[in-house]
Design an enzyme around this catalytic site. Sequence first.
Site, PDB file in Angstrom:
ATOM      1  N   GLY A  57      39.694   6.163  66.614  1.00 37.47           N
ATOM      2  CA  GLY A  57      40.007   6.734  67.918  1.00 37.47           C
ATOM      3  C   GLY A  57      39.604   8.196  67.974  1.00 37.47           C
ATOM      4  N   ARG A 136      35.846  -5.441  68.270  1.00 35.95           N
ATOM      5  CA  ARG A 136      35.852  -5.766  66.843  1.00 35.95           C
ATOM      6  C   ARG A 136      37.254  -6.146  66.365  1.00 35.95           C
ATOM      7  NH1 ARG A 136      32.597  -1.104  66.971  1.00 35.95           N
ATOM      8  NH2 ARG A 136      34.458   0.127  66.585  1.00 35.95           N
ATOM      9  N   ARG A 158      36.188  -5.664  80.332  1.00 33.38           N
ATOM     10  CA  ARG A 158      35.153  -5.336  81.322  1.00 33.38           C
ATOM     11  C   ARG A 158      34.143  -6.460  81.494  1.00 33.38           C
ATOM     12  NH1 ARG A 158      34.131   0.742  79.124  1.00 33.38           N
ATOM     13  NH2 ARG A 158      34.373  -0.425  77.213  1.00 33.38           N
ATOM     14  N   ARG A 217      46.513   2.184  71.466  1.00 32.76           N
ATOM     15  CA  ARG A 217      46.932   3.565  71.629  1.00 32.76           C
ATOM     16  C   ARG A 217      48.201   3.586  72.472  1.00 32.76           C
ATOM     17  NH1 ARG A 217      44.590   4.633  67.889  1.00 32.76           N
ATOM     18  NH2 ARG A 217      42.891   6.110  67.499  1.00 32.76           N
ATOM     19  N   GLU A 246      53.737  10.636  69.139  1.00 29.75           N
ATOM     20  CA  GLU A 246      53.871  10.205  67.746  1.00 29.75           C
ATOM     21  C   GLU A 246      54.130  11.440  66.889  1.00 29.75           C
ATOM     22  OE1 GLU A 246      50.437   7.944  66.567  1.00 29.75           O
ATOM     23  OE2 GLU A 246      50.910   6.301  67.937  1.00 29.75           O
ATOM     24  N   HIS A 265      52.603   3.820  63.258  1.00 27.97           N
ATOM     25  CA  HIS A 265      51.138   3.891  63.319  1.00 27.97           C
ATOM     26  C   HIS A 265      50.515   3.680  61.932  1.00 27.97           C
ATOM     27  CE1 HIS A 265      47.576   5.751  65.740  1.00 27.97           C
ATOM     28  NE2 HIS A 265      47.178   4.757  64.952  1.00 27.97           N
TER      29      HIS A 265
END
Length: 300
Positions: A57, A136, A158, A217, A246, A265
């Site tokens: 990210g 992925r 999309r 996220r 976080e 996380h």
Amino acid sequence: MCKVSLWDSDEPIPRSELLQRVSGAHGLLCLLSERIDAEVLDAAGPNLKVISTLSVGFDHLAIDEIKKRGIRVGYTPDVLTDATAELTVALLLATARRIPEGVEEVKNGGWRSWKSLWLCGYGLSGSTVGVIGLGRIGMAIARRLKPFGVEKLLYSGRTAKPQAAEVEGEFVPLDRLLSESDFIIVSCSLTPETQGLCNKAFFSKMKKTAIFINTSRGAVVNQEDLYEALSSGQIAAAGLDVTTPEPLPTDHPLLTLKNCVILPHIGSATYSTRGIMSELAANNLLAGLSGTGMPKELIL
């Protein structure tokens, strides 16, 4: 090849320290915990030509500012796919089968005798799973779930994905995915379109028996709306490996709910994955400093 200034601690570098140390640097290797914005870039000065982030990210990076200054960016996609997919399945099972609740009952003396419906949850066999974002990681999750006897796999995004045929995935509108799925897994990227996607309207379209899982996220979810959906019985349960902020404050309302499992996380937290990520981030940095092709460069 280069002189290294290292912040040698598991704790994030203080902002003031980062601003001081980055001055004059040619390259910067950062983590998700560092917000690399115009202030940091200004503090670094014109020498900075590469940023390497130890993450897939990059929402902690001010991409527009970085692009404007002609700075190259390296990141670590692909290598954490399997670890994140495994953690997602583990979180789904822990949430659906109420495993943290069961562990707590054993510890606090709540386990007294066998009861027919005590701690009953939901199984994957014969279920419909919806995946939002069949990239992925989404595909890796789907591959791992199929052997559990999932009857139907729906996905939205999309565009339709040719690789979905491998898992017999059906590309459907989001509303249909929400209304038909027993388990909904969010594995999309954080974009302006997906920020706050999972809100009151989103949860209202889910089954009351549905389980919601997010390992993408935290900002994809409106946490106040999620709390309302969980506490009111609008949905059955949720499992989160990502939150906003976080770490999540210990007095956050979501932490009061038994039907919400929250992890810190740790999607990519295996020894081998973190080692590979570190090596890739270092090689990205070195390539950027020498002006050669990065193993994994983010195209800005």
